[in-house]
Scaffold this active site. Structure first.
Site, PDB file in Angstrom:
ATOM      1  N   GLN A 279       0.852  -1.193   0.000  1.00  0.00           N
ATOM      2  CA  GLN A 279       0.000   0.000   0.000  1.00  0.00           C
ATOM      3  C   GLN A 279       0.892   1.248   0.000  1.00  0.00           C
ATOM      4  OE1 GLN A 279      -3.674  -0.656   2.785  1.00  0.00           O
ATOM      5  NE2 GLN A 279      -1.960  -1.823   3.644  1.00  0.00           N
ATOM      6  N   ASN A 280       2.186   1.051   0.182  1.00  0.00           N
ATOM      7  CA  ASN A 280       3.104   2.176   0.297  1.00  0.00           C
ATOM      8  C   ASN A 280       3.489   2.712  -1.077  1.00  0.00           C
ATOM      9  OD1 ASN A 280       2.984   1.599   3.022  1.00  0.00           O
ATOM     10  ND2 ASN A 280       4.929   0.458   3.043  1.00  0.00           N
TER      11      ASN A 280
ATOM     12  N   ASP B 167       6.366   4.486  -1.365  1.00  0.00           N
ATOM     13  CA  ASP B 167       7.825   4.605  -1.414  1.00  0.00           C
ATOM     14  C   ASP B 167       8.398   3.404  -2.179  1.00  0.00           C
ATOM     15  OD1 ASP B 167       7.489   3.477   1.875  1.00  0.00           O
ATOM     16  OD2 ASP B 167       8.623   2.326   0.397  1.00  0.00           O
TER      17      ASP B 167
ATOM     18  N   HIS C 167      -1.297   1.320  -4.431  1.00  0.00           N
ATOM     19  CA  HIS C 167      -1.671   2.728  -4.266  1.00  0.00           C
ATOM     20  C   HIS C 167      -0.758   3.658  -5.060  1.00  0.00           C
ATOM     21  CE1 HIS C 167      -3.882   1.808  -0.233  1.00  0.00           C
ATOM     22  NE2 HIS C 167      -4.552   1.424  -1.295  1.00  0.00           N
TER      23      HIS C 167
ATOM     24  N   CYS D 206       1.763  14.380 -24.040  1.00  0.00           N
ATOM     25  CA  CYS D 206       0.699  15.083 -24.795  1.00  0.00           C
ATOM     26  C   CYS D 206       0.740  16.598 -24.587  1.00  0.00           C
ATOM     27  CB  CYS D 206      -0.677  14.539 -24.406  1.00  0.00           C
ATOM     28  SG  CYS D 206      -1.268  15.091 -22.786  1.00  0.00           S
TER      29      CYS D 206
ATOM     30  N   LEU E  19       2.861  -3.386  14.895  1.00  0.00           N
ATOM     31  CA  LEU E  19       3.252  -2.813  16.197  1.00  0.00           C
ATOM     32  C   LEU E  19       2.062  -2.900  17.136  1.00  0.00           C
ATOM     33  CD1 LEU E  19       5.594  -1.407  17.608  1.00  0.00           C
ATOM     34  CD2 LEU E  19       4.643   0.792  16.912  1.00  0.00           C
TER      35      LEU E  19
END
Ligand code: APR
Length: 233
Positions: free
Chosen positions: A90-91, A93, A108, A138, A201
Site C-alpha cells: 500500500q506504500n 515509497d 496505491h 501530450c 506494532l
C-alpha cells in the site's frame, strides 16, 4: 522444498523505522492533513498547490529514506523462494525495490512517478511537481503524482486477487487494516486455505482474522519471522 505462493501485504508501518510517517498513528499524516484536502481528486482540483506541496514533501523524504531490516528480510525471503513471493504494498515509497525485492505490486501507486490526467502517460516525477508541469507525452498541464487517491481504483487488483486465490501463506505487515480493499485480503487468502500471519506494532482492525500474530517493531519481527519461514521450508 515444496512450491509455495507467499503473498505479503505491507503498509506504512514497515517504512516507519526508515523515517517515513504512518497515517493513523499518533502524529501520523492524517493527524496533520485532512484526507479530503490532500488525498482525493476533489481536493487536488480544489487546491493543486496544496496537494503538490504535500506530495513534494513526502517524495523528498522517500528519496532520502533507506530500506530497513524488514524490507531487507522480505527481499531475502524472495531470493530463497524464487518465483514464489509477491509483495503487495500500500506504500508509495520504493524501499522494497531498493532492498532488493523484485516482485512488488504498488496498489496505491508510486510517489516517484508522475501521471498525466489527460492521456494517462507516466514518467519519473521531478523532485518538485507543480501545476505548471506539462505532460511529456501530450503537453497537457493535467499532471499529478502517480498515487491512488480515495475514491479511485487501486492498481493491479485482478493480479492481486489471483495471487490471493493461490496463496499458501499470507502475511500482513505494518498495516492498520482500516482501508479497503487491502483490509479484506486476509479473508481472501484464508478462503483459499492460506496460513495467515499479522506482523504489526499494534493489533490491526482485523487481527482476529489472522491465524498467527507477531507484535513489535517490523525491524525485529520481520527478520525473525523470515528466518523462521526459511528454516521451515
Ligand atoms: N513496525 C511495525 N508496524 C508499525 C510500526 C513499526 N515500527 N509503526 C507503526 N506500525 C503499524 C501501526 O501499528 C499500524 O497498524 O503500522 C500501521 C500503520 O497504519 P496506517 O497509518 O493506517 O497505515 P496503512 O495501514 O499503511 O494505511 C493504509 O491508508 O490513507 C491510506 O493510502 C494510505 O496506503 C495507506 C492506507
Amino acid at each position: 522444498m515444496t512450491t509455495e505462493k507467499i503473498v505479503i501485504l505491507t503498509g506504512a508501518g514497515i517504512s516507519a523505522e526508515s523515517g517515513l510517517g504512518t497515517f493513523r498513528d499518533v502524529g501520523g499524516l492524517w493527524t496533520q492533513h485532512r484526507i479530503e484536502d490532500v488525498a482525493t481528486p476533489e481536493g487536488f482540483h480544489r487546491d493543486l498547490d496544496l496537494v503538490h506541496g504535500f506530495y513534494n514533501t513526502r517524495r523528498a523524504k522517500a528519496a532520502t529514506a533507506r530500506p530497513n531490516a524488514a524490507h531487507e528480510a522480505l527481499a531475502r525471503l524472495e531470493r530463497e523462494h524464487p518465483g514464489e513471493v509477491v509483495v503487495v504494498t500500500q506504500n508509495v515509497d520504493d524501499l522494497h525495490e531498493r532492498a532488493g525485492s523484485r516482485s512488488v505490486l504498488h496498489m496505491h501507486g508510486r510517489i516517484a512517478g508522475a501521471l498525466c490526467g489527460a492521456c494517462g502517460g507516466r514518467w519519473q516525477a521531478p523532485d518538485i511537481m507543480s501545476k505548471t508541469d506539462v505532460c511529456p507525452t501530450c503537453g497537457a498541464t493535467a499532471t499529478r503524482p502517480d498515487v491512488v487517491w480515495f475514491g479511485e481504483i487501486p492498481h493491479h487488483m485482478d493480479e492481486i486477487l489471483r495471487h490471493l486465490s493461490q496463496a499458501d501463506l499470507f502475511a500482513a505487515i505494518g498495516t492498520s487494516g482500516e482501508v479497503y480493499p487491502a483490509a479484506a485480503f486476509v479473508e481472501e487468502a484464508a478462503a483459499a486455505g492460506a496460513h495467515t500471519v499479522e506482523l504489526n506494532l499494534d493489533p490491526s482492525a482485523h487481527v482476529t482474522a489472522f491465524a498467527e500474530t507477531f507484535f513489535g517493531p517490523a525491524t525485529e519481527t520481520v527478520p525473525r519471522w523470515v528466518a523462521q519461514e526459511l528454516a521451515r521450508s
